[in-house]
Design a protein around this motif. Sequence first.
Motif, mmCIF file in Angstrom:
data_model
loop_
_atom_site.group_PDB
_atom_site.id
_atom_site.type_symbol
_atom_site.label_atom_id
_atom_site.label_comp_id
_atom_site.label_asym_id
_atom_site.label_seq_id
_atom_site.Cartn_x
_atom_site.Cartn_y
_atom_site.Cartn_z
ATOM 1 N N ASP A 98 0.798 -1.235 0.000
ATOM 2 C CA ASP A 98 0.000 0.000 0.000
ATOM 3 C C ASP A 98 0.829 1.284 0.000
ATOM 4 O O ASP A 98 0.299 2.369 0.269
ATOM 5 C CB ASP A 98 -0.955 0.033 1.222
ATOM 6 N N ASP A 99 2.117 1.180 -0.251
ATOM 7 C CA ASP A 99 2.934 2.397 -0.323
ATOM 8 C C ASP A 99 2.691 3.096 -1.664
ATOM 9 O O ASP A 99 2.338 2.453 -2.655
ATOM 10 C CB ASP A 99 4.420 2.044 -0.166
ATOM 11 N N ARG A 100 2.893 4.395 -1.663
ATOM 12 C CA ARG A 100 2.731 5.161 -2.913
ATOM 13 C C ARG A 100 3.629 6.396 -2.862
ATOM 14 O O ARG A 100 4.166 6.758 -1.811
ATOM 15 C CB ARG A 100 1.275 5.559 -3.128
ATOM 16 N N VAL A 101 3.745 7.048 -4.015
ATOM 17 C CA VAL A 101 4.624 8.221 -4.107
ATOM 18 C C VAL A 101 3.991 9.415 -3.393
ATOM 19 O O VAL A 101 2.821 9.737 -3.600
ATOM 20 C CB VAL A 101 4.897 8.583 -5.584
ATOM 21 N N HIS A 102 4.793 10.057 -2.546
ATOM 22 C CA HIS A 102 4.374 11.296 -1.873
ATOM 23 C C HIS A 102 4.677 12.500 -2.769
ATOM 24 O O HIS A 102 3.786 13.269 -3.117
ATOM 25 C CB HIS A 102 5.099 11.412 -0.526
ATOM 26 N N LYS A 103 5.936 12.631 -3.192
ATOM 27 C CA LYS A 103 6.337 13.710 -4.107
ATOM 28 C C LYS A 103 7.593 13.284 -4.862
ATOM 29 O O LYS A 103 8.356 12.434 -4.387
ATOM 30 C CB LYS A 103 6.628 15.018 -3.349
ATOM 31 N N ILE A 104 7.800 13.907 -6.033
ATOM 32 C CA ILE A 104 9.053 13.689 -6.756
ATOM 33 C C ILE A 104 9.669 15.056 -7.073
ATOM 34 O O ILE A 104 8.958 16.043 -7.279
ATOM 35 C CB ILE A 104 8.861 12.864 -8.050
ATOM 36 N N PHE A 105 11.017 15.088 -7.103
ATOM 37 C CA PHE A 105 11.754 16.335 -7.313
ATOM 38 C C PHE A 105 12.878 16.082 -8.312
ATOM 39 O O PHE A 105 13.686 15.171 -8.120
ATOM 40 C CB PHE A 105 12.356 16.836 -5.991
ATOM 41 N N ILE A 115 12.786 10.810 -4.939
ATOM 42 C CA ILE A 115 11.421 10.286 -4.797
ATOM 43 C C ILE A 115 11.136 10.119 -3.312
ATOM 44 O O ILE A 115 11.877 9.422 -2.602
ATOM 45 C CB ILE A 115 11.281 8.918 -5.491
ATOM 46 N N SER A 116 10.090 10.763 -2.838
ATOM 47 C CA SER A 116 9.679 10.630 -1.441
ATOM 48 C C SER A 116 8.377 9.835 -1.393
ATOM 49 O O SER A 116 7.417 10.168 -2.089
ATOM 50 C CB SER A 116 9.488 12.006 -0.801
ATOM 51 N N MET A 117 8.365 8.779 -0.594
ATOM 52 C CA MET A 117 7.208 7.897 -0.519
ATOM 53 C C MET A 117 6.360 8.219 0.717
ATOM 54 O O MET A 117 6.858 8.775 1.711
ATOM 55 C CB MET A 117 7.669 6.442 -0.464
ATOM 56 N N VAL A 118 5.093 7.825 0.659
ATOM 57 C CA VAL A 118 4.192 8.039 1.792
ATOM 58 C C VAL A 118 4.706 7.309 3.029
ATOM 59 O O VAL A 118 4.555 7.779 4.162
ATOM 60 C CB VAL A 118 2.766 7.571 1.428
ATOM 61 N N SER A 119 5.376 6.191 2.831
ATOM 62 C CA SER A 119 5.897 5.394 3.948
ATOM 63 C C SER A 119 7.111 6.040 4.622
ATOM 64 O O SER A 119 7.619 5.509 5.588
ATOM 65 C CB SER A 119 6.312 4.015 3.432
ATOM 66 N N THR A 120 7.575 7.182 4.105
ATOM 67 C CA THR A 120 8.781 7.917 4.523
ATOM 68 C C THR A 120 10.072 7.245 4.059
ATOM 69 O O THR A 120 11.156 7.612 4.501
ATOM 70 C CB THR A 120 8.851 8.169 6.047
ATOM 71 N N TYR A 141 11.511 10.486 7.039
ATOM 72 C CA TYR A 141 11.107 11.874 6.764
ATOM 73 C C TYR A 141 10.295 11.954 5.470
ATOM 74 O O TYR A 141 10.646 11.334 4.471
ATOM 75 C CB TYR A 141 12.332 12.790 6.617
ATOM 76 N N HIS A 142 9.243 12.746 5.505
ATOM 77 C CA HIS A 142 8.556 13.126 4.281
ATOM 78 C C HIS A 142 9.259 14.353 3.719
ATOM 79 O O HIS A 142 9.326 15.394 4.378
ATOM 80 C CB HIS A 142 7.083 13.480 4.544
ATOM 81 N N ILE A 143 9.765 14.236 2.501
ATOM 82 C CA ILE A 143 10.402 15.390 1.857
ATOM 83 C C ILE A 143 9.318 16.210 1.160
ATOM 84 O O ILE A 143 8.599 15.707 0.300
ATOM 85 C CB ILE A 143 11.469 14.939 0.837
ATOM 86 N N ASP A 144 9.205 17.474 1.559
ATOM 87 C CA ASP A 144 8.204 18.357 0.965
ATOM 88 C C ASP A 144 8.810 19.440 0.081
ATOM 89 O O ASP A 144 8.085 20.121 -0.649
ATOM 90 C CB ASP A 144 7.363 19.021 2.061
#
Length: 577
Positions: A98-105, A115-120, A141-144
């Motif tokens: 159930d992991d997914r991409v949080h953000k990409i930079f 690539i920052s994932m929801v799972s940190t 860490y969640h990278i924002d």
Amino acid sequence: MASILEQYEDSARAASSVISNVSTIQEPIGSGFIDARLEADTPIFSKKKVNFKPPDPITHIVVCNNFLIMSMNTNILLRLDLEHPDTPDEVEIPKGIDDRVHKIFQDPTGKHLIISMVSTENYYLSRNSKKPRPISKLKGYHIDAVGWNWQNANENTTGAILIGTNKGLIFETELSANEDSRFFQGSLDQYLKQLFNLSKGEKNVPVTGLEFDRIPSETMTEYKYFILATTPGRLYQFIGTVSKSAEPPMFQQLFQQYETVTEQFLELPGDFGYSELRLFLPKFRGQAKTFAWMTGPGIYYGDIDTSGAAGPHSITTNAKLIKYPKEGEDKPPHPISIVLTEFHVLLLYPDRLRAMCVLNEQLIYDDIYPERMGKLLGVCKDPLKGIIWAFTPQSVFKYKVIRETRDVWQMYLDKGDFELAKEYCRDNAAQMDRVLTKQAEHLFNNKRYEESAEMYAQTQNSFEEIALKFIKLNKKDALKSFLRRKLLSLRPQDKTQLTMLVTWLIEIYLNQLGELKDQGLEISTEYENIQADFQRFLAQSNVKECASNNRGVVYDLIASHGDVTGHGIFCSSNARF
């Protein structure tokens, strides 16, 4: 005088039909007198749907240096070199259940991806690699936000970069694509150092934007940098020096000063839980020119000035808050994301993309997406190519910016910024004429008559109309300036006009000298200055030739004023004849 003016106008029309045509134009036309209506009908932002159907719903897109990366809800990255779009490259992201991409930079060169994932879990992917590598030191860490190093040109390392987390922490790190590394036996994340905490004991606030760049400095031993960081409601500025010989982390020295000095920030009320920070750079690796911060009450926009004019603790100037466009009487909706161009800020909503001009704050573009296309999820701009990309889960769209500066001259003119207006209409004679006319009117209304005369003389306005404005003034210095400037613009073959202007100017000089003589000021400094100026005028080659060819007219003028001095000046100036 009216008859002389009419004669001048008639001769001018006969001498140059092209100039006459320009003077009658009310609306600006294109360079070379090409009809500009075709361009006016072309929107500044031109949209095109990309002929591509993703295999799975899209969740994120970034585009830098013509290299597009999209993530899909299956945790597959699709990479496209837009110069060879027919050969896409798929990369699978390691994931747990159930992991997914949080953000990409993606960095500006398109060589490095985080690539920052929801799972940190966090990963790094270089352009030449097909396997994302875990950034072990950033696990948890969640990278924002990521502040990329704009000066870095190395394909194998990111150089020093800044990482902002969802808990307000700012880290510095360097990521290397090489297995062989000078740091820590080939570790991917060379080092990780926490530099600052924007939360500072309060509730955790995300770092929503990070940008840094070098400030020009004359010292040989240190670099100077500015760092901009945003949270949903605050814009921070950090400014300081970094030793050229400093070991990583390079920004530790800069942030250490804020342990004893309060950091500088602007706080705006009414944040909506997220924000975005964007810079505009006129050219890649050049100095940033402007910034835009999407926040609660609107877009906070301004110039970036690294000269020190904004003070020792700021690089932002001329800042203003641009309110979001309203929907009728309703409260304006909050945008999802923004893009900054040279003169516009584009605001993305779930059902449309809007563009507002930052000069007059007017909404100039409203592109509504039908429901069948799905909801818009994001927008970004390629910092090198300038193309803007927007996407829904099923479709990708690109916007080209077509001559964004076309109406800028008019906006600066409306604001009374004549010099900037001239900068943006140098290639259009009709537009330049309108700017010069407005500036001349402004100077005249502020009683700066001689400056106004110089400006009017450069326009294609009616000679008679402008001359009459200055004839009505008590002093004739402005009229004299207007006529002398007009004289400079004449061609050798414009004999009739040249004769009229020369004889008129001689009469004005004689009148001025005669008036001073009648007042008993023949020995005054003013009399001497006018007399010297008269001599310089008569010494000009074109004036000398004209006066010689019309000797009888000039002698009659001098005789009518009973001016012995004028006769002497004329004779000495034309002795060779």
